[in-house]
Write a protein that holds these residues in place. Structure first.
Motif, PDB file in Angstrom:
ATOM      1  N   TRP A 367      45.620  36.725  34.678  1.00  0.00           N
ATOM      2  CA  TRP A 367      45.462  35.260  34.589  1.00  0.00           C
ATOM      3  C   TRP A 367      44.090  34.881  35.135  1.00  0.00           C
ATOM      4  CZ3 TRP A 367      44.279  31.185  37.812  1.00  0.00           C
ATOM      5  CH2 TRP A 367      44.453  29.894  37.270  1.00  0.00           C
ATOM      6  N   ASP A 368      43.723  35.562  36.243  1.00  0.00           N
ATOM      7  CA  ASP A 368      42.457  35.248  36.908  1.00  0.00           C
ATOM      8  C   ASP A 368      41.271  35.949  36.257  1.00  0.00           C
ATOM      9  OD1 ASP A 368      43.766  34.182  39.659  1.00  0.00           O
ATOM     10  OD2 ASP A 368      44.765  36.033  39.063  1.00  0.00           O
ATOM     11  N   ASP A 369      41.443  37.261  35.987  1.00  0.00           N
ATOM     12  CA  ASP A 369      40.244  38.082  35.758  1.00  0.00           C
ATOM     13  C   ASP A 369      40.069  38.547  34.312  1.00  0.00           C
ATOM     14  OD1 ASP A 369      42.048  40.151  35.411  1.00  0.00           O
ATOM     15  OD2 ASP A 369      41.279  41.407  37.024  1.00  0.00           O
ATOM     16  N   TYR A 546      48.427  23.705  36.245  1.00  0.00           N
ATOM     17  CA  TYR A 546      48.383  24.634  37.360  1.00  0.00           C
ATOM     18  C   TYR A 546      46.946  24.704  37.880  1.00  0.00           C
ATOM     19  CZ  TYR A 546      48.551  29.153  39.807  1.00  0.00           C
ATOM     20  OH  TYR A 546      48.445  30.166  40.737  1.00  0.00           O
ATOM     21  N   GLN A 547      46.735  24.227  39.086  1.00  0.00           N
ATOM     22  CA  GLN A 547      45.451  24.380  39.795  1.00  0.00           C
ATOM     23  C   GLN A 547      44.231  23.870  39.030  1.00  0.00           C
ATOM     24  OE1 GLN A 547      45.108  28.515  41.005  1.00  0.00           O
ATOM     25  NE2 GLN A 547      46.481  28.231  42.737  1.00  0.00           N
ATOM     26  N   GLY A 548      44.385  22.807  38.248  1.00  0.00           N
ATOM     27  CA  GLY A 548      43.211  22.293  37.546  1.00  0.00           C
ATOM     28  C   GLY A 548      43.439  20.883  37.037  1.00  0.00           C
ATOM     29  N   ALA A 599      35.508  26.549  41.966  1.00  0.00           N
ATOM     30  CA  ALA A 599      36.386  27.200  42.931  1.00  0.00           C
ATOM     31  C   ALA A 599      37.507  28.001  42.288  1.00  0.00           C
ATOM     32  CB  ALA A 599      36.987  26.149  43.869  1.00  0.00           C
ATOM     33  N   ASN A 600      37.742  27.757  40.999  1.00  0.00           N
ATOM     34  CA  ASN A 600      38.865  28.440  40.358  1.00  0.00           C
ATOM     35  C   ASN A 600      38.454  28.918  38.970  1.00  0.00           C
ATOM     36  OD1 ASN A 600      41.430  29.478  40.455  1.00  0.00           O
ATOM     37  ND2 ASN A 600      42.461  27.507  40.560  1.00  0.00           N
ATOM     38  N   GLU A 601      39.353  29.666  38.325  1.00  0.00           N
ATOM     39  CA  GLU A 601      38.969  30.373  37.105  1.00  0.00           C
ATOM     40  C   GLU A 601      39.039  29.533  35.834  1.00  0.00           C
ATOM     41  OE1 GLU A 601      40.798  31.688  39.519  1.00  0.00           O
ATOM     42  OE2 GLU A 601      39.780  33.548  40.035  1.00  0.00           O
ATOM     43  N   ILE A 602      39.705  28.394  35.892  1.00  0.00           N
ATOM     44  CA  ILE A 602      40.101  27.705  34.664  1.00  0.00           C
ATOM     45  C   ILE A 602      38.928  27.380  33.746  1.00  0.00           C
ATOM     46  CG2 ILE A 602      41.166  25.570  33.777  1.00  0.00           C
ATOM     47  CD1 ILE A 602      42.740  25.916  36.703  1.00  0.00           C
ATOM     48  N   ASN A 673      38.301  35.480  45.373  1.00  0.00           N
ATOM     49  CA  ASN A 673      37.563  36.328  44.433  1.00  0.00           C
ATOM     50  C   ASN A 673      38.493  36.839  43.325  1.00  0.00           C
ATOM     51  OD1 ASN A 673      35.471  37.705  43.249  1.00  0.00           O
ATOM     52  ND2 ASN A 673      34.956  38.949  45.016  1.00  0.00           N
ATOM     53  N   ASP A 674      39.794  36.853  43.610  1.00  0.00           N
ATOM     54  CA  ASP A 674      40.794  37.183  42.592  1.00  0.00           C
ATOM     55  C   ASP A 674      40.440  38.444  41.810  1.00  0.00           C
ATOM     56  OD1 ASP A 674      42.786  35.248  43.035  1.00  0.00           O
ATOM     57  OD2 ASP A 674      41.614  33.720  41.990  1.00  0.00           O
ATOM     58  N   ALA A 675      40.610  39.589  42.460  1.00  0.00           N
ATOM     59  CA  ALA A 675      40.374  40.879  41.816  1.00  0.00           C
ATOM     60  C   ALA A 675      38.941  40.994  41.299  1.00  0.00           C
ATOM     61  CB  ALA A 675      41.383  41.113  40.683  1.00  0.00           C
TER      62      ALA A 675
END
Ligand code: CA
Length: 822
Positions: A367-369, A546-548, A599-602, A673-675
């Motif tokens: 999901w993150d990377d 979710y987070q965005g 700050a997040n991956e989205i 850093n999420d992986a």
């Protein structure tokens, strides 16, 4: 901080033989507080064993918090950079002279330490721990320090403790420790023929809903004089075996054998016997120092695949070069090599399989990377190919087991699998072929992604849930690429049609009006009956996201950017929206107008989207500002934290700051850093080749940081990105050539990169019109479908799945008529 001294300010291709790239890495970056959650401990590239200090009483998700002043001991597993409560933290080893008569209280493990007596380089960590004495119920600080040194090979944590003169050397092996949940642990102690002790067993735990079970074999270097163990009743006895939730052992060593006590812990997903075999095969003939040197050399050649040349003008103080290698180092933390030295792995079906020659990786966080893998593809194609084969294998084994992903037991700590189809499509689009068991993986991938049926299919979206709708769209598009590769034409068509539903049905015309009156369509939630729902597009986690925010999720479906911009109202509307997203249309200097989140991956791809609307100079501006400069930051990554003055997912007030820093506080608060996701995005930004459409064969060009960067492939082919005249104030592309020919596109195909060549950019202080009239990048809305929906549109690329060599056409062609054997 105890940062390694940089021997040189540059690491150039011409001197790669003499450059020690490990000296350009600072493992303490992003290890403080909630500002990255990275680990400073010892690991090999993609190592399963990650030996990391556990700070106490506080820790971050990796177990270590640079801001804490006590260390409890060292753990052997880790999911570097993830959030939650952290994944792993198994096999805690505590060096101590405290005497115990029952299960040690974890509170008795706290050793004072100082950053002045602490150091780390890739593959190595050491610290001086304040020695402890007393009894379990009454611990005192003793004279002297315990010199604790850690190194690691792929599967083995090597720990060396030198106790102070006169101290009683003792190790506690606390098997109950886990960052999230310990469900079972076992141990069995035996004395080996040479008098040393072997402890074997298993640890089982879970993180983020995924259970795992991992075996271990630990051996001492000198005889154990007394071994006592505990089980769930907490009683310390001379029992040589334990099986429970809370188990462990206290190992006493006689002072006559010397002050150096070593413990080698080898991890195996297969069995304790395999762990012992792997320890013999991996480090059996090596001293601690030899193992450490071998891992250092391994890191040096791994990092040296990318040679940066930075002048004093492009990188004053050499901090960017150090940041680059530190982030490149982080890219190699996850996933981990979960293959035994016998070439076997334990599948998610629970069975032991042979790998048929490839390295089986596990420990996913897609999901993150998921964008990370596209960068792996051009930096380390052979490992990338095996990672994708591993993802295919995971889903094939899941299919064979007949179980859902959430109910499987994994062989190592892992996180989540959303966008796995994108990772696999990415390789297919880049021309990789011949993946084993793709046909078996397909049904499990399809079931995980899901089709629309019934009312959802008729309305074309998930009612009230635009976030899930856009994410499903990305997976469905990726699955259509896989279906094409398998010759499932009808499935591919159905998936492609469904993949655009979020754009077709949830982009509400005129949802926002630009200052010049341009009406702009934006992602907007919709009720089951078709009515638009009201939602604040700037509000964190509005509409069940979710987070965005809606602004951030609006751009999520990067495989159909052309379709999205059309739905928004065309290029003018797209331009207005992107400018608004970055506050370009606002005079406010308080951060309120910054709608993009670093700050997040989205929406990590968002800064590169100006390339799609005729304003690549704004991509260049924002890439440099975000990765190397100072920007306003309004959003954090979670709505539930007190890490920053924040509420509702926002900094209160917004902060103007550097996002990436060469410091223990390396990232923004809550920016995991999420992986290695964030680190890999830094690497991609520095090279200028960014994976906007992960799952396709293309990369968008940004603004390279260094005078030149050269990637060397195993066959000797080299790809160089040059940025002539680049500096912190000269980052606008003025003109470009590819292998000497004028180049005006803002994107490159993968085949053009790995075939070798030179992309030469001329940089300047002022925006130019370079790239404003680029040929369109891949987008589903213009995909003719004759390239397997894969996106390169250039055809003819053939990559076969034989490890080891990369061959280019005899004429060195870079127009796609390239044959690669990886
Ligand atoms: Ca995140």
């Amino acid at each position: 901080m105890a940062a390694p001294a940089a021997a040189e300010s540059t690491a150039s291709a011409g001197t790669s033989g003499g450059t020690d790239y490990t000296k350009l890495v600072d493992p303490f970056v992003s290890t403080a507080g909630d500002d990255g959650n990275d680990l400073p401990g010892a690991q090999a590239p993609h190592g399963l064993a990650k030996v990391n200090p556990l700070t106490t009483p506080g820790r971050n998700h990796s177990g270590y918090d640079y801001d804490e002043d006590h260390i409890a001991g060292f753990t052997a597993t880790n999911l570097d950079g993830v959030g939650g409560s952290g994944g792993g933290g198994d096999l805690l080893v505590v060096p101590t002279s405290v005497r115990y008569d029952s299960r040690p209280a974890p509170g008795s493990y706290a050793h004072a330490y100082s950053h002045d007596d602490e150091s780390a380089t890739p593959g190595s960590y050491r610290v001086g721990l304040g020695a402890l004495a007393g009894t379990g119920s009454s611990v005192t600080r003793a004279a002297g320090t315990i010199d604790a040194e850690m190194t690691a090979t792929t599967r083995t944590a090597l720990e060396r403790y030198r106790f102070p003169e006169g101290a009683e050397p003792r190790l506690v092996l606390d098997l109950a420790n886990n960052f999230t949940s310990r469900t079972r642990s076992t141990l069995k102690a035996t004395t080996l023929p040479d008098g040393t002790t072997s402890i074997t067993g298993l640890v089982a735990g879970s993180f983020n809903g995924a259970s795992y079970q991992l075996y271990y074999a630990a051996t001492t270097n000198i005889p154990v004089t007394t071994l006592r163990s505990w089980g769930d009743d907490g009683r310390l006895s001379e029992a040589s075996a334990q099986d429970g939730t809370d188990t462990g052992a206290v190992l006493d060593f006689g002072t006559s054998a010397g002050r150096d006590v070593e413990l080698r812990i080898t991890l195996s997903p297969i069995s304790a016997e395999q762990a012992a075999t792997d320890q013999r095969n991996e480090v059996g003939g090596l001293t601690f120092d030899q193992a450490r040197e071998r891992t250092r050399a391994d890191w040096n050649s791994t990092l040296g695949a990318v040679a940066v040349h930075a002048s004093a003008k492009s990188d004053p103080g050499a901090t960017l070069t150090k940041e680059f290698y530190t982030h490149l180092y982080r890219m190699y933390a996850l996933p981990v090599n979960a293959t035994s030295t016998s070439g076997t792995y334990r599948g998610v079906d629970g069975a032991v399989h042979r790998t048929n020659g490839f390295t089986y990786y596990d420990g996913w966080s897609t999901w993150d990377d998921f964008r990370k893998y596209s960068v792996e593809a051009y930096i380390d194609p052979a490992s990338y190919r095996d990672m994708v084969q591993s993802a295919v294998t995971l889903f094939a084994d899941a299919h064979a087991s007949g179980k859902s992903l959430g109910s499987l037991t994994h062989s190592v700590p892992t996180v989540r699998w959303e966008r796995s189809a994108v990772v696999i499509a990415d390789a297919l689009s880049k021309g990789y072929k011949d993946f084993d068991r793709l046909d078996e993986a397909y049904p499990a991938l399809a079931s995980y992604t899901g089709y629309y049926t019934g009312a959802q299919l008729r309305q074309g979206y998930i009612a009230g849930d635009p976030g899930t709708t856009v994410q499903r769209g990305y997976d469905q598009w990726a699955l259509s690429v896989i279906a094409d590769a398998l010759g499932k034409d009808a499935d591919a068509r159905k998936l492609r049609t469904q993949s655009t539903m979020a754009i077709d049905h949830l982009v509400k015309s005129g949802a926002w009006t630009a200052p010049d009156g341009t009406e702009v369509g934006l992602l907007t939630p919709r009720a089951a009956g078709g009515d638009w729902q009201s939602a604040d597009h700037e509000k964190f986690e509005a509409a069940g996201l979710y987070q965005g925010t809606l602004w951030q999720y609006h751009w999520y479906d990067a495989y159909d950017m052309g379709g999205l911009i059309e739905a928004m109202g065309g290029a003018k509307a797209g331009r207005a929206a992107l400018r608004h997203m970055f506050g370009e249309d606002s005079a406010a200097d308080d951060g309120s107008a910054m709608l993009h989140s670093n700050a997040n991956e989205i929406d990590l791809q968002a800064p590169y989207l100006f390339n799609y609307v005729g304003e690549p100079s704004l991509t260049q501006k924002w890439v440099r500002a975000i990765y190397t400069g100072t920007t306003w930051n309004r959003y954090i990554a979670t709505g539930s934290t007190d890490e920053a003055p924040s509420s509702g997912g926002e900094f209160r007030p917004p902060v103007k700051t550097r996002v990436y820093r060469l410091s223990p506080h390396g990232f923004l608060p809550t920016m995991d850093n999420d992986a290695g996701t964030m680190s890999t995005m830094f690497v991609a930004a520095a090279l200028g080749l960014f994976p906007v459409t992960a799952g396709s064969g293309q990369f968008q060009l940004g603004s390279p940081f260094f005078d030149s960067t050269t990637i060397t492939y195993p066959n000797g082919a080299r790809f160089t990105v040059k940025a002539d005249g680049v500096s912190p104030s000269d980052y606008y592309v003025q003109s470009a050539t590819l292998d000497g020919k004028r180049f005006t596109n803002t994107w490159l195909d993968y085949a053009q990169i790995v075939a070798g060549g030179t992309l030469a950019l001329t940089m300047g202080a002022k925006p130019s019109a370079w790239g404003a009239h680029t040929e369109p990048a891949y987008s589903l809305n213009t995909d003719a479908g004759d390239t397997g929906g894969s996106g390169t549109g250039r055809g003819g690329t053939v990559v076969s799945a034989r490890p080891g060599t990369v061959k280019t056409a005899a004429d060195g062609a870079v127009d796609g008529r390239v044959r690669l054997a990886l």
